[in-house]
Design a protein around this motif. Structure first.
Motif, PDB file in Angstrom:
ATOM      1  N   LEU A  10       0.833  -1.202   0.000  1.00  0.00           N
ATOM      2  CA  LEU A  10       0.000   0.000   0.000  1.00  0.00           C
ATOM      3  C   LEU A  10       0.868   1.253   0.000  1.00  0.00           C
ATOM      4  CD1 LEU A  10      -2.847  -0.754   2.581  1.00  0.00           C
ATOM      5  CD2 LEU A  10      -2.961  -0.864   0.096  1.00  0.00           C
ATOM      6  N   ARG A  11       0.541   2.171  -0.886  1.00  0.00           N
ATOM      7  CA  ARG A  11       1.215   3.465  -0.871  1.00  0.00           C
ATOM      8  C   ARG A  11       0.846   4.267   0.371  1.00  0.00           C
ATOM      9  NH1 ARG A  11       0.725   6.094  -6.957  1.00  0.00           N
ATOM     10  NH2 ARG A  11       2.787   5.437  -7.683  1.00  0.00           N
ATOM     11  N   ARG A  12      -0.408   4.152   0.749  1.00  0.00           N
ATOM     12  CA  ARG A  12      -0.911   4.898   1.900  1.00  0.00           C
ATOM     13  C   ARG A  12      -1.973   4.065   2.594  1.00  0.00           C
ATOM     14  NH1 ARG A  12      -2.889  10.845   0.649  1.00  0.00           N
ATOM     15  NH2 ARG A  12      -0.716  10.863  -0.101  1.00  0.00           N
ATOM     16  N   ALA A  13      -1.838   3.908   3.888  1.00  0.00           N
ATOM     17  CA  ALA A  13      -2.821   3.133   4.643  1.00  0.00           C
ATOM     18  C   ALA A  13      -4.067   3.981   4.889  1.00  0.00           C
ATOM     19  CB  ALA A  13      -2.230   2.685   5.976  1.00  0.00           C
ATOM     20  N   PRO A  14      -5.249   3.379   4.781  1.00  0.00           N
ATOM     21  CA  PRO A  14      -6.481   4.128   5.043  1.00  0.00           C
ATOM     22  C   PRO A  14      -6.583   4.505   6.512  1.00  0.00           C
ATOM     23  CG  PRO A  14      -6.970   1.800   4.800  1.00  0.00           C
ATOM     24  CD  PRO A  14      -5.521   1.961   4.459  1.00  0.00           C
ATOM     25  N   VAL A  15      -7.060   5.702   6.764  1.00  0.00           N
ATOM     26  CA  VAL A  15      -7.208   6.188   8.135  1.00  0.00           C
ATOM     27  C   VAL A  15      -8.685   6.239   8.523  1.00  0.00           C
ATOM     28  CG1 VAL A  15      -6.781   8.110   9.722  1.00  0.00           C
ATOM     29  CG2 VAL A  15      -5.063   7.517   7.985  1.00  0.00           C
ATOM     30  N   ALA A  20     -11.177   3.180   4.131  1.00  0.00           N
ATOM     31  CA  ALA A  20     -11.012   1.729   4.272  1.00  0.00           C
ATOM     32  C   ALA A  20     -12.057   0.986   3.438  1.00  0.00           C
ATOM     33  CB  ALA A  20     -11.115   1.337   5.743  1.00  0.00           C
ATOM     34  N   GLU A  21     -13.280   1.491   3.426  1.00  0.00           N
ATOM     35  CA  GLU A  21     -14.329   0.865   2.620  1.00  0.00           C
ATOM     36  C   GLU A  21     -14.005   0.956   1.137  1.00  0.00           C
ATOM     37  OE1 GLU A  21     -17.750   2.978   3.927  1.00  0.00           O
ATOM     38  OE2 GLU A  21     -18.066   1.692   5.697  1.00  0.00           O
ATOM     39  N   ARG A  22     -13.420   2.084   0.729  1.00  0.00           N
ATOM     40  CA  ARG A  22     -13.041   2.233  -0.677  1.00  0.00           C
ATOM     41  C   ARG A  22     -11.933   1.252  -1.042  1.00  0.00           C
ATOM     42  NH1 ARG A  22     -12.415   8.202  -2.991  1.00  0.00           N
ATOM     43  NH2 ARG A  22     -14.648   8.035  -2.540  1.00  0.00           N
ATOM     44  N   LEU A  23     -10.977   1.073  -0.146  1.00  0.00           N
ATOM     45  CA  LEU A  23      -9.915   0.108  -0.384  1.00  0.00           C
ATOM     46  C   LEU A  23     -10.489  -1.307  -0.506  1.00  0.00           C
ATOM     47  CD1 LEU A  23      -6.989  -0.827  -0.597  1.00  0.00           C
ATOM     48  CD2 LEU A  23      -6.847  -0.711   1.904  1.00  0.00           C
ATOM     49  N   THR A  24     -11.443  -1.630   0.346  1.00  0.00           N
ATOM     50  CA  THR A  24     -12.081  -2.948   0.276  1.00  0.00           C
ATOM     51  C   THR A  24     -12.770  -3.144  -1.071  1.00  0.00           C
ATOM     52  OG1 THR A  24     -12.417  -3.068   2.669  1.00  0.00           O
ATOM     53  CG2 THR A  24     -13.848  -4.428   1.302  1.00  0.00           C
ATOM     54  N   ARG A  25     -13.471  -2.119  -1.566  1.00  0.00           N
ATOM     55  CA  ARG A  25     -14.139  -2.223  -2.870  1.00  0.00           C
ATOM     56  C   ARG A  25     -13.121  -2.428  -3.984  1.00  0.00           C
ATOM     57  NH1 ARG A  25     -17.075   2.452  -1.617  1.00  0.00           N
ATOM     58  NH2 ARG A  25     -16.435   3.449  -3.559  1.00  0.00           N
ATOM     59  N   ILE A  26     -11.996  -1.749  -3.895  1.00  0.00           N
ATOM     60  CA  ILE A  26     -10.953  -1.891  -4.913  1.00  0.00           C
ATOM     61  C   ILE A  26     -10.413  -3.314  -4.936  1.00  0.00           C
ATOM     62  CG2 ILE A  26      -8.596  -1.193  -5.528  1.00  0.00           C
ATOM     63  CD1 ILE A  26      -9.361   1.649  -4.517  1.00  0.00           C
ATOM     64  N   LEU A  27     -10.134  -3.864  -3.762  1.00  0.00           N
ATOM     65  CA  LEU A  27      -9.604  -5.229  -3.711  1.00  0.00           C
ATOM     66  C   LEU A  27     -10.657  -6.254  -4.132  1.00  0.00           C
ATOM     67  CD1 LEU A  27      -7.405  -5.149  -0.478  1.00  0.00           C
ATOM     68  CD2 LEU A  27      -6.660  -5.089  -2.868  1.00  0.00           C
ATOM     69  N   ASP A  28     -11.906  -6.011  -3.766  1.00  0.00           N
ATOM     70  CA  ASP A  28     -12.984  -6.902  -4.212  1.00  0.00           C
ATOM     71  C   ASP A  28     -13.084  -6.899  -5.733  1.00  0.00           C
ATOM     72  OD1 ASP A  28     -13.597  -7.576  -1.617  1.00  0.00           O
ATOM     73  OD2 ASP A  28     -15.343  -6.246  -1.472  1.00  0.00           O
ATOM     74  N   ALA A  29     -13.005  -5.710  -6.325  1.00  0.00           N
ATOM     75  CA  ALA A  29     -13.076  -5.592  -7.785  1.00  0.00           C
ATOM     76  C   ALA A  29     -11.882  -6.290  -8.435  1.00  0.00           C
ATOM     77  CB  ALA A  29     -13.126  -4.116  -8.192  1.00  0.00           C
ATOM     78  N   VAL A  58      -7.499   4.562  -6.895  1.00  0.00           N
ATOM     79  CA  VAL A  58      -6.683   3.351  -6.991  1.00  0.00           C
ATOM     80  C   VAL A  58      -5.218   3.709  -6.796  1.00  0.00           C
ATOM     81  CG1 VAL A  58      -5.958   1.459  -8.494  1.00  0.00           C
ATOM     82  CG2 VAL A  58      -8.349   2.200  -8.475  1.00  0.00           C
ATOM     83  N   TYR A  59      -4.760   4.765  -7.478  1.00  0.00           N
ATOM     84  CA  TYR A  59      -3.351   5.144  -7.372  1.00  0.00           C
ATOM     85  C   TYR A  59      -3.014   5.729  -6.011  1.00  0.00           C
ATOM     86  CZ  TYR A  59      -2.634   4.172 -12.299  1.00  0.00           C
ATOM     87  OH  TYR A  59      -2.515   3.531 -13.506  1.00  0.00           O
ATOM     88  N   ARG A  60      -4.010   6.135  -5.271  1.00  0.00           N
ATOM     89  CA  ARG A  60      -3.764   6.588  -3.907  1.00  0.00           C
ATOM     90  C   ARG A  60      -3.197   5.439  -3.068  1.00  0.00           C
ATOM     91  NH1 ARG A  60      -5.746  10.476  -0.295  1.00  0.00           N
ATOM     92  NH2 ARG A  60      -6.021   9.745   1.857  1.00  0.00           N
ATOM     93  N   PHE A  61      -3.663   4.219  -3.355  1.00  0.00           N
ATOM     94  CA  PHE A  61      -3.227   3.056  -2.590  1.00  0.00           C
ATOM     95  C   PHE A  61      -2.162   2.230  -3.302  1.00  0.00           C
ATOM     96  CE2 PHE A  61      -7.740   3.561  -1.141  1.00  0.00           C
ATOM     97  CZ  PHE A  61      -7.452   3.932   0.166  1.00  0.00           C
ATOM     98  N   PHE A  62      -2.236   2.158  -4.644  1.00  0.00           N
ATOM     99  CA  PHE A  62      -1.379   1.232  -5.384  1.00  0.00           C
ATOM    100  C   PHE A  62      -0.712   1.912  -6.567  1.00  0.00           C
ATOM    101  CE2 PHE A  62      -5.113  -1.178  -3.816  1.00  0.00           C
ATOM    102  CZ  PHE A  62      -4.477  -1.927  -2.840  1.00  0.00           C
ATOM    103  N   GLY A  63       0.560   1.558  -6.789  1.00  0.00           N
ATOM    104  CA  GLY A  63       1.270   2.120  -7.926  1.00  0.00           C
ATOM    105  C   GLY A  63       1.015   1.372  -9.214  1.00  0.00           C
ATOM    106  N   ASN A  64       0.608   0.091  -9.110  1.00  0.00           N
ATOM    107  CA  ASN A  64       0.379  -0.717 -10.297  1.00  0.00           C
ATOM    108  C   ASN A  64      -0.447  -1.948  -9.918  1.00  0.00           C
ATOM    109  OD1 ASN A  64       2.261  -2.605  -9.111  1.00  0.00           O
ATOM    110  ND2 ASN A  64       3.906  -1.318  -9.933  1.00  0.00           N
ATOM    111  N   LYS A  65      -0.754  -2.761 -10.916  1.00  0.00           N
ATOM    112  CA  LYS A  65      -1.612  -3.921 -10.652  1.00  0.00           C
ATOM    113  C   LYS A  65      -0.898  -4.979  -9.825  1.00  0.00           C
ATOM    114  CE  LYS A  65      -0.743  -6.516 -14.967  1.00  0.00           C
ATOM    115  NZ  LYS A  65      -1.406  -7.094 -16.157  1.00  0.00           N
ATOM    116  N   ARG A  66       0.417  -5.042  -9.935  1.00  0.00           N
ATOM    117  CA  ARG A  66       1.163  -6.001  -9.110  1.00  0.00           C
ATOM    118  C   ARG A  66       0.988  -5.679  -7.627  1.00  0.00           C
ATOM    119  NH1 ARG A  66       5.724  -9.457  -8.773  1.00  0.00           N
ATOM    120  NH2 ARG A  66       5.770 -10.065  -6.590  1.00  0.00           N
TER     121      ARG A  66
END
Length: 238
Positions: A10-15, A20-29, A58-66
């Motif tokens: 993670l580039r940035r941990a949800p506070v 956090a819910e948005r991060l969960t939706r991203i990982l679910d997708a 998405v880029y807030r948390f991850f730099g790429n799909k890996r």
């Protein structure tokens, strides 16, 4: 809401909870798309569209799909750990009289408490069945799991050593109290051998049958029982 482990990818941990819910939706997708189109065709833009979030989120948390796949693998490990823990708690609730014994020496917070080997509610056989059965269930039902696992398949098709070491370490922490064993290097070695063996045979079972060849799975179970029985029971008698 199931919490997301703040993986190093993670580039940035949800506070805040909304983040956090948005991060969960991203990982679910990400997980759903891995099943539908595979890793090679996966893109951060496709994940953003499926999750219903701006690409910038998405880029807030991850730099790429890996990095997304790495975080999904870490979440798989967290959820797997919770499933095994709940499975053992359910087993112990079925034999409440056995839980009156005190915790094992060295048992830390987060470890699954349990009776000693030979009691009706616990022992290494119960733990082994929980570990293997919950892994098989996730393999069959968890979105994206067949591709990323706990990180073993990244890059796609490669088998990496690191994830199995993490799984073995997690199981040592979780199960040492249940087994009434010190979480020492000897137990870590035993679990690493068991995890590597199970991983190889389960992968074979799912190559033969997309739902896991039952005969191969039973052979794997018998092999693990023979190994763990020899090692754990012999050390218990010392």
């Amino acid at each position: 809401m199931t919490s997301v482990h703040h993986a190093t990818s993670l580039r940035r941990a949800p506070v805040q909870q909304r983040s956090a819910e948005r991060l969960t939706r991203i990982l679910d997708a990400c997980a759903d798309l891995l099943d539908e189109i595979g890793y090679d065709a996966l893109s951060t833009r496709a994940v953003a569209q499926r999750a219903g979030v701006p690409i910038g989120s998405v880029y807030r948390f991850f730099g790429n799909k890996r990095a997304m796949a790495d975080a999904l693998a870490q979440r798989n490990l967290e959820r797997y750990t919770e499933r095994v823990k709940e499975r053992l708690k359910e087993r112990l609730r079925e034999t409440p009289a056995e839980t009156a014994k005190g915790p094992a020496k060295g048992q830390a917070e987060g470890q699954a408490a349990g009776p000693a080997e030979g009691s009706a509610g616990g022992g290494w056989r119960v733990a082994m069945d929980a570990v293997l059965d919950e892994y098989l269930e996730m393999k069959r039902t968890a979105p994206g799991f067949s591709l990323v696992d706990f990180g073993n398949q990244i890059p796609l098709g490669a088998r990496q050593a690191g994830p199995n070491h993490r799984v073995a370490d997690r199981l040592v922490h979780l199960l040492s109290g249940h087994l009434r064993r010190e979480p020492d290097d000897d137990l870590r070695r035993v679990f690493l051998v068991a995890v590597e063996t199970a991983d190889t045979l389960v992968q074979l079972a799912f190559r033969v049958d997309p739902q896991g060849d039952e005969k191969i799975i039973e052979e794997a179970r018998e092999l693990l029982r023979a190994y763990l029985g020899r090692v754990l029971e012999s050390t218990t008698r010392r």
